[in-house]
Scaffold this active site. Structure first.
Site, short mmCIF file in Angstrom:
data_model
loop_
_atom_site.label_atom_id
_atom_site.label_comp_id
_atom_site.label_asym_id
_atom_site.label_seq_id
_atom_site.Cartn_x
_atom_site.Cartn_y
_atom_site.Cartn_z
N GLY A 115 0.83 -1.20 0.00
CA GLY A 115 0.00 0.00 0.00
C GLY A 115 0.86 1.25 0.00
N ASP A 116 1.74 1.33 0.95
CA ASP A 116 2.63 2.49 1.06
C ASP A 116 3.62 2.56 -0.09
OD1 ASP A 116 2.18 4.16 3.45
OD2 ASP A 116 2.42 2.30 4.55
N LEU A 117 4.27 1.45 -0.39
CA LEU A 117 5.31 1.47 -1.41
C LEU A 117 4.74 1.73 -2.80
CD1 LEU A 117 7.55 -1.45 -0.10
CD2 LEU A 117 7.91 1.01 0.17
N ALA A 159 4.25 5.39 -3.00
CA ALA A 159 5.54 6.06 -3.16
C ALA A 159 6.01 6.03 -4.60
CB ALA A 159 6.58 5.41 -2.25
#
Length: 393
Positions: free
Chosen positions: A175-177, A180
């Site tokens: 989710g985060d990566l 990013a």
């Protein structure tokens, strides 16, 4: 290694990035820009700094390994962004910055303080990347922004795990990566546009939107059938066999991408009859009869070791790999040959291993220039430059 060290390719050299983000998505994006040569200044709250500094164990020195993984190549300046003095300093820094990355919660006080419309009037050259959990519109706008929530709400957990089993999150923080990486794409596109217009841009993305963007064939298959997809273990929705199989001493992966590779596999394992079976001749047949084929192959592969099958299939041009653990990966000669582990000197920890940028230019990888900074390590230097103060605001 010092900032003045020969760092190899630096395609973003000269660009200044102000990192107002925290946790993972924003810091990973800014670290990646720093790896490519940008000058990155990380703004942290004087009391504790980025929360990931305390996300442990394990700790290495005073900071958690989590923080040390995503903040190299940056300066750390402690500033209270809600104070008048802090905001005045930030605006002086913005005047010299090219890119700002922030993940202020939609509708929060900090998002209002650093509203892009107001920023662009004072600093029209700025490119601002705003990363949120679920976007700035819609009924989920105010939901908390943790990776596992994005994986749950965005479908990844429903597609991960064994059939009929409990849902699982991906081992990596996708989710985060994902946010990013899409954020970096947006920044680079905005930089190119600025070369034509001279003006910056407000780039937005969210963990949720990026999860949907990564559905790819899952989404189009759903649109085609309107059938709810389910978790398939390691199997592939559209290719068979393309999954992990158990051997005597562990598991390995077979990735058959076409019918020629399927025939090669059948010949290698002494089962030409499977290659001639009308249930399995073409991939579309194998997809329709995946359960029967999996049972046949599982029976065969249970008779020998991972090393045996990987060696045999590889020698017969069948894509195959053992499932390696991290200790095996970082001891593997291929990892060493690619130079995918570098050591940088941290001022209090000493030698610190890091995974460098995965991108090379002309066969040369950018070199890590500095370790993740200690909290506020560069505050005095920046204060001396932008104000007459020498203490954290």
């Amino acid at each position: 290694m010092s900032e003045s060290a020969n760092r190899g390719p630096s395609p973003l050299a000269g660009l200044k990035v102000l990192d107002l983000s925290k946790i993972l998505a924003g810091p990973y994006a800014t670290m990646s820009l720093g790896d490519l040569g940008a000058d990155v200044t990380k703004i942290e709250h004087p009391e504790g700094g980025d929360p990931t500094r305390s996300w442990g164990p394990p700790f290495v020195g005073d900071d958690a390994a989590y923080y040390l993984a995503i903040n190299r190549g940056k300066k750390s300046v402690t500033v209270d962004l809600k104070s008048d003095e802090g905001q005045a300093l930030i605006h002086r820094m913005l005047a010299e910055s090219d890119i700002v990355v922030e993940n202020f919660k939609p509708g929060s006080g900090l998002q209002k303080i650093f509203d892009y419309r107001a920023l662009s009037e004072r600093h029209p050259h700025l490119i601002v990347l705003h990363i949120s959990a679920f976007g700035d519109e819609g009924p989920l706008r105010d939901e908390p922004g943790y990776d596992i929530l994005a994986q749950a709400a965005g479908g990844l957990m429903s597609l991960t795990g064994e059939p009929g089993g409990a849902p699982l999150k991906a081992g990596f923080a996708m989710g985060d990566l994902g946010a990013a990486l899409f954020g970096i794409i947006g920044i680079l596109a905005a930089l190119y546009e600025r070369t034509r217009t001279g003006r910056g841009q407000y780039v937005t993305t969210s963990l949720y939107e990026c999860q949907l963007a990564l559905h790819v064939n899952w989404a189009t298959s759903y649109f085609a059938t309107r059938e709810r997809p389910v978790a398939m273990g390691s199997a592939h929705l559209n290719l068979v066999p393309y999954q992990a199989f158990p051997a005597v001493d562990g598991h390995f992966v077979v990735a058959v991408g076409n019918d020629a590779q399927w025939r090669d596999l059948c010949g290698a394992i002494g089962r030409d009859d499977l290659g001639e079976d009308p249930r399995f001749v073409q991939n579309r047949n194998r997809v329709d009869n995946r359960d029967a084929l999996e049972k046949e192959l599982t029976s065969v592969f249970a008779g020998d070791t991972v090393e045996h099958w990987c060696s045999l299939l590889n020698s017969n041009s069948v894509p195959v790999s053992p499932i390696r653990h991290l200790d095996e990966i970082y001891a593997h000669p291929h990892t060493a040959a690619l130079g995918m582990v570098e050591t940088v000197r941290h001022p209090s920890i000493g030698p610190l291993e890091q995974i460098p940028s995965p991108i090379s230019f002309g066969g040369v990888r950018p070199t890590i220039t500095s370790a993740p900074p200690e909290l506020g390590a560069d505050t005095d230097e920046v204060m001396a430059r932008f104000t007459n103060q020498r203490k954290s605001l």
